[in-house]
Design an enzyme around this catalytic site. Structure first.
Site, PDB file in Angstrom:
ATOM      1  N   ASP A 159       0.842  -1.197   0.000  1.00  0.00           N
ATOM      2  CA  ASP A 159       0.000   0.000   0.000  1.00  0.00           C
ATOM      3  C   ASP A 159       0.879   1.250   0.000  1.00  0.00           C
ATOM      4  O   ASP A 159       1.931   1.275   0.631  1.00  0.00           O
ATOM      5  CB  ASP A 159      -0.894  -0.001   1.240  1.00  0.00           C
ATOM      6  CG  ASP A 159      -2.095   0.916   1.099  1.00  0.00           C
ATOM      7  OD1 ASP A 159      -2.267   1.511   0.022  1.00  0.00           O
ATOM      8  OD2 ASP A 159      -2.869   1.027   2.066  1.00  0.00           O
ATOM      9  N   HIS A 232      -8.315  -0.358  -9.397  1.00  0.00           N
ATOM     10  CA  HIS A 232      -8.247   0.617  -8.301  1.00  0.00           C
ATOM     11  C   HIS A 232      -7.129   1.626  -8.553  1.00  0.00           C
ATOM     12  O   HIS A 232      -7.304   2.823  -8.332  1.00  0.00           O
ATOM     13  CB  HIS A 232      -8.016  -0.125  -6.989  1.00  0.00           C
ATOM     14  CG  HIS A 232      -7.732   0.771  -5.834  1.00  0.00           C
ATOM     15  ND1 HIS A 232      -8.697   1.571  -5.245  1.00  0.00           N
ATOM     16  CD2 HIS A 232      -6.573   1.037  -5.156  1.00  0.00           C
ATOM     17  CE1 HIS A 232      -8.153   2.269  -4.255  1.00  0.00           C
ATOM     18  NE2 HIS A 232      -6.874   1.970  -4.178  1.00  0.00           N
TER      19      HIS A 232
END
Length: 321
Positions: A159, A232
């Site tokens: 992330d 995404h």
């Protein structure tokens, strides 16, 4: 809405909070509302005015722990604290309702984003802050985050890969002279996402990679889809009408309570311009084109959504008189 340029940011004398602190091993995200009484407001002003010293008081025990705390102020509380006009884009989080999923709006007057390399330091600072605030505030959300392996989320992917660094970080996250009264501050949006890990794990890895837009093990960026469903990664990439890409600074952290079946990611984004994060969320929840929403939302539910502005250290100190 285009970015005003790096030079304009560099001309502004600023004293930002620790927005650029490196990814930590531990974090606490604390959101509170402030009572309506004059006494409650006076207590909050006093605590905010002394928060830099409070961080030093706890952090001196181990400087390598790199304790920091950023304070974000909500739009409703702002005029109660100061006569300084609201930052130009600051307003409460606006609910975004897509055809399937909704980015909810939840209460919050203050955000305390506490970070350190040691979880006992984040715990101690939070404890002291809440002791000092007492019944002047009500806790509406409290999340204890942790670094998971090599900065992965609980879905198994790295992330924050696209975060800006160095001078690019300041350009992306710190307000410049386009809003001179608030130069050195940063807009902050937080959302608590809860994951359905069972459903996610049943999805084959190649399909997971298609949803995210990166390979799972190597963290290699996949090509953008020219047609059909966007990943995404693609939906979270914001390009303005002039073709300029706008970054934000993410400091997301995993959290969870396996005994309660709770697994999630706490999203926190710092940005020079609030519209950048808002457009990102609109693309995720509404879709681009409309209806083609971010498929990660089929496995991750937004349980909170709140907007703040993190002013300079000098601004916070001035609140304490």
């Amino acid at each position: 809405m285009a970015n005003t340029g790096e030079q304009s940011w560099q001309r502004v004398p600023i004293d930002p909070q620790s927005v650029d602190a490196p990814l930590s091993r531990a974090a606490v995200f604390l959101v509170v509302t402030v009572g309506e009484t004059p006494e409650a407001l006076a207590t909050v002003k006093d605590v905010l005015g002394g928060i830099t010293d409070q961080v030093k008081t706890v952090g001196f025990r181990d400087l390598d722990a790199r304790l920091s705390c950023n304070v974000g102020i909500g739009a409703t509380l702002w005029p109660r604290l100061t006569d300084t006009p609201l930052p130009r884009e600051l307003h409460p989080f606006r609910e975004i309702a897509g055809s399937v999923h909704t980015a909810v709006s939840t209460p919050g007057d203050l955000l305390f984003h506490i970070r350190a390399e040691r979880s006992d330091f984040t715990f101690e600072l939070e404890r002291q802050l809440l002791d000092a605030l007492g019944d002047a505030v009500e806790v509406v959300d409290e999340v204890v985050g942790f670094r998971y392996f090599d900065a992965r989320d609980l879905l198994g992917f790295v992330d924050g890969t696209a975060n800006p660094a160095g001078g690019d970080m300041s350009q992306a996250a710190i307000v410049g002279d386009e809003d001179p009264e608030h130069a050195g501050g940063s807009y902050v949006v937080v959302q608590k996402y809860l994951h359905d890990l069972g459903s996610w794990k049943r999805l084959p890895v190649p399909s997971q990679e298609g949803v995210i837009g990166r390979t799972k093990v190597e963290n290699i960026e996949l090509d953008d889809a020219e047609h059909g469903q966007k990943s995404h990664k693609t939906l979270a990439t914001i390009v303005d009408e002039a073709g300029v890409e706008h970054d934000i600074l993410r400091d997301n952290m995993p959290f969870g309570r396996p005994g309660h079946g709770e697994f999630g990611t706490y999203f926190i984004g710092y940005s020079r311009a609030l519209w950048v994060i808002e457009r990102m969320l609109e693309r995720m929840f509404v879709g681009d084109p409309e209806g083609s929403y971010d498929r990660i939302l089929d496995f991750s539910t937004a349980a909170t959504g709140t907007t703040f502005f993190a002013p300079t250290r000098g601004f916070l100190e001035s609140l304490g008189g």
